[in-house]
Design an enzyme around this catalytic site. Structure first.
Site, PDB file in Angstrom:
ATOM      1  N   LEU A 149       1.554  -1.215   0.244  1.00  0.00           N
ATOM      2  CA  LEU A 149       0.041  -0.048  -0.065  1.00  0.00           C
ATOM      3  C   LEU A 149       0.738   1.429  -0.051  1.00  0.00           C
ATOM      4  O   LEU A 149       0.526   2.207  -1.123  1.00  0.00           O
ATOM      5  CB  LEU A 149      -0.587  -0.212   1.831  1.00  0.00           C
ATOM      6  CG  LEU A 149      -2.215   1.146   1.090  1.00  0.00           C
ATOM      7  CD1 LEU A 149      -2.671   1.493  -0.119  1.00  0.00           C
ATOM      8  CD2 LEU A 149      -2.536   1.094   2.587  1.00  0.00           C
TER       9      LEU A 149
ATOM     10  N   GLY B 233      -4.365  -5.993  -4.593  1.00  0.00           N
ATOM     11  CA  GLY B 233      -6.190  -5.470  -5.284  1.00  0.00           C
ATOM     12  C   GLY B 233      -5.994  -4.745  -6.032  1.00  0.00           C
ATOM     13  O   GLY B 233      -6.806  -4.845  -6.652  1.00  0.00           O
ATOM     14  N   TYR B 234      -4.943  -4.325  -6.384  1.00  0.00           N
ATOM     15  CA  TYR B 234      -4.227  -2.733  -7.667  1.00  0.00           C
ATOM     16  C   TYR B 234      -3.284  -2.929  -7.426  1.00  0.00           C
ATOM     17  O   TYR B 234      -2.064  -3.556  -7.193  1.00  0.00           O
ATOM     18  CB  TYR B 234      -5.194  -1.133  -6.759  1.00  0.00           C
ATOM     19  CG  TYR B 234      -5.589  -0.913  -6.034  1.00  0.00           C
ATOM     20  CD1 TYR B 234      -6.985  -0.358  -6.925  1.00  0.00           C
ATOM     21  CD2 TYR B 234      -6.416  -1.475  -4.866  1.00  0.00           C
ATOM     22  CE1 TYR B 234      -8.208  -0.721  -6.239  1.00  0.00           C
ATOM     23  CE2 TYR B 234      -7.068  -1.525  -4.398  1.00  0.00           C
ATOM     24  CZ  TYR B 234      -8.374  -0.821  -4.630  1.00  0.00           C
ATOM     25  OH  TYR B 234      -9.785  -0.303  -5.268  1.00  0.00           O
TER      26      TYR B 234
ATOM     27  N   ASP C  28      10.044  -8.628   2.617  1.00  0.00           N
ATOM     28  CA  ASP C  28      10.661  -8.880   4.226  1.00  0.00           C
ATOM     29  C   ASP C  28      10.019 -10.361   4.824  1.00  0.00           C
ATOM     30  O   ASP C  28      10.727 -10.968   5.352  1.00  0.00           O
ATOM     31  CB  ASP C  28       9.696  -8.323   5.039  1.00  0.00           C
ATOM     32  CG  ASP C  28       7.965  -8.978   4.748  1.00  0.00           C
ATOM     33  OD1 ASP C  28       7.557  -8.406   4.646  1.00  0.00           O
ATOM     34  OD2 ASP C  28       7.916  -9.399   6.156  1.00  0.00           O
TER      35      ASP C  28
END
Lengths: 366, 172
Positions: free
Chosen positions: A247, A290-291, A333
């Site tokens: 995000l 989701g994007y 990570d």
């Protein structure tokens, strides 16, 4: 075993066997194709309020151990699987997955034909779903009436700033739904970390005199975040090394004029080869998004593509041409996932260290 | 005499990657850019940076080789000859590449050699290792690793093409 039902907003019903908590829950259903790492996935805050379905045939065989926690508590709404293992011989295990879910009041449902369900969801796109005792009209009415939360980040982010001290560079993390893996990796470089809430102001950031700023991964739609954060990114990126993940990467892209496209169904897994453009190296990493960035929209921006997914050719990493600011769509990570992408933290911390102690002139201008 | 590897292959690759990004940042793109590698290992490093720029930006950046032997300040100036550059450097943005920055004398010689080939608009210096102990007022714009050393120590950069592996060793 008690019989329960997974129901979807398109009226489909999947009978299965209950495990975990006996609660009734609602949420968006997403599926993850990873073959391992269920605990890290279940505790990853990007799945905040979602029902999580695993396509790998069995989960639970490694139990639960606290080294694999990605958050203090899981905040997903349910677990859907083909089979839940009731035996674990993992020496690290402290409790079973079933007991863990009971403790956190999260229901699970097993004996679901997850391959058929995944195929179905790929066609219909993301749907609202519910795990219920009886799949009657009442249950479907409730599901229909359910409104998905839009303040996902506000819920997942820390309400207050906190320190995660180290003896090295002064790094700020803006918590949009931070997962422990990011903290773990930055601690490998002994970074002196301050985690700030999602609604942090530019002034608060500047007052902490950071050597580096990390925008964490997190749940939900990047477009609903307020302009304040985008302005903050645009201001600091020219002065302080910036790393965006998930995000955080999407916001970094938006702040620089890129456009994002919503995927029909969210993509979660770790079997896509990702090419690092500059070296040609191929890496695998845990992905969950989701994007994606609309590649054509990058033409008008100062961003260049640094990573590409070789299965769907989507953009997986961008970097600013003029500043030491970059981000990746995937999770570098390695929690879960192969460790090869952790190099991104090494690269970032090298930049941070190299620029440490440089001119702080710009700070005085605020 | 002890040899110790202080930078491994992975870190060396990463340093070159970072330098490449910094070159793009500093030059606001890659137009008019020319990479000049100082013989011997600087040439291989320049080629690596050139490959990275090509893969990232899809443009071929000229990579030239510079032999500064004739320009060394511990040689007779009469040995000087025109170096082997068949590109007009007028107005170019040059990144000079070497493996180790030490006294600065090699870079001084390289600058003289470059200037004999035209008038570049800007010359930047990229080095994999800066080990300190400058004897001339020269500094690098892009540094892979800062490695503080004693004068008695020696820094050896290995490149895959020539030495079979990528690494930096310190000999003391």
């Amino acid at each position: 075993m008690t019989q329960r039902y997974l129901i979807l907003q398109d009226q489909s019903v999947y009978p299965g066997e209950a495990f975990g908590a006996p609660a009734t829950t609602f949420g968006e259903i997403v599926f993850n194709t990873a073959m391992s790492g269920y605990q890290e996935i279940i505790t990853n805050p990007i799945y905040h309020n979602q029902i999580l379905m695993f396509t790998t045939p069995t989960i639970g065989a490694a139990g639960i151990n606290h080294q694999a926690d990605e958050a203090i508590v899981p905040t997903i709404k349910g677990v859907v699987t083909r089979e839940i293992a009731d035996v674990s011989t993992n020496r690290l295990q402290r409790m079973s997955l079933d007991a863990f879910l009971k403790r956190h009041n999260i229901p699970g449902i097993a004996r679901i034909d997850t391959r058929a369900l995944a195929r179905h969801l790929r066609q219909t796109g993301t749907q609202k779903a519910s795990i219920v005792d009886v799949p009657d009209d009442h249950a479907f009415d409730q599901l229909k009436a359910m409104v998905l939360p839009t303040n996902q980040v506000a819920q997942a982010s820390t309400p207050k700033a906190y320190a995660n001290p180290g003896r090295g560079a002064n790094v700020i993390i803006i918590d949009l739904g931070l997962k422990n893996g990011i903290l773990r990796n930055l601690r490998d470089y002994d970074a002196n970390i301050t985690v700030l809430p999602h609604d942090t102001t530019l002034e608060q950031v500047v007052n902490l005199d950071p050597d580096g700023i990390v925008l964490s991964s997190g749940p939900g739609d990047p477009h609903i975040l307020n302009e304040q954060l985008l302005r903050l990114i645009r201001t600091v990126q020219s002065e302080i090394p910036l790393l965006g993940i998930g995000l955080g990467y999407e916001l970094f892209a938006l702040a620089n004029g890129a456009e994002l496209e919503e995927l029909t169904f969210e993509r979660h897994g770790m079997n896509h080869p990702i090419r690092e453009q500059i070296t040609g190296n191929i890496i695998f990493a845990n992905q969950g998004n989701g994007y994606v960035i609309n590649r054509a929209s990058l033409k008008e921006t100062a961003l260049m593509v640094t990573h590409v997914d070789l299965m769907d050719h989507s953009v997986q990493g961008v970097r600013h041409r003029d500043y030491p600011a970059f981000g990746v769509q995937f999770f570098p990570d390695a929690a879960p996932g192969p460790i090869e992408a952790t190099d991104i933290f090494a690269e970032y911390m090298e930049i941070v260290s190299a620029r440490r102690g440089g001119s702080r002139q710009w700070l005085n201008e605020y | 005499m002890a040899n110790k590897e202080i930078v491994d292959g992975m870190s060396m690759q990463r340093a070159l990657t970072r330098i490449t990004y910094e070159i793009i940042e500093r030059n606001k793109g890659v137009s008019n850019l020319v990479l000049v590698g100082i013989k011997t290992r600087g040439v291989y490093l320049a080629q690596r940076i050139g490959e990275r720029l090509q893969q990232l930006e899809d443009v071929a950046i000229p990579v030239l080789t510079l032999d500064i032997e004739a320009y060394r300040d511990d040689r007779e100036p009469k040995d000087r000859r025109q170096p082997q550059i068949d590109l007009n450097l007028n107005g170019k943005r040059i990144v000079l590449v070497d493996d180790v920055l030490y006294t600065g004398r090699t870079i001084r010689a390289a600058l003289d050699a470059l200037m004999d080939n035209g008038r570049p608009s800007v010359v930047n210096l990229a080095v994999l290792v800066d080990r300190g102990h400058r004897e001339l007022p020269i500094r690098a714009d892009f540094v892979g690793k800062n490695i503080p050393t004693a004068i008695s120590e020696r820094i050896k950069v290995n490149v895959r093409e020539l030495d079979g592996q990528d690494s930096v060793e310190i000999h003391s």
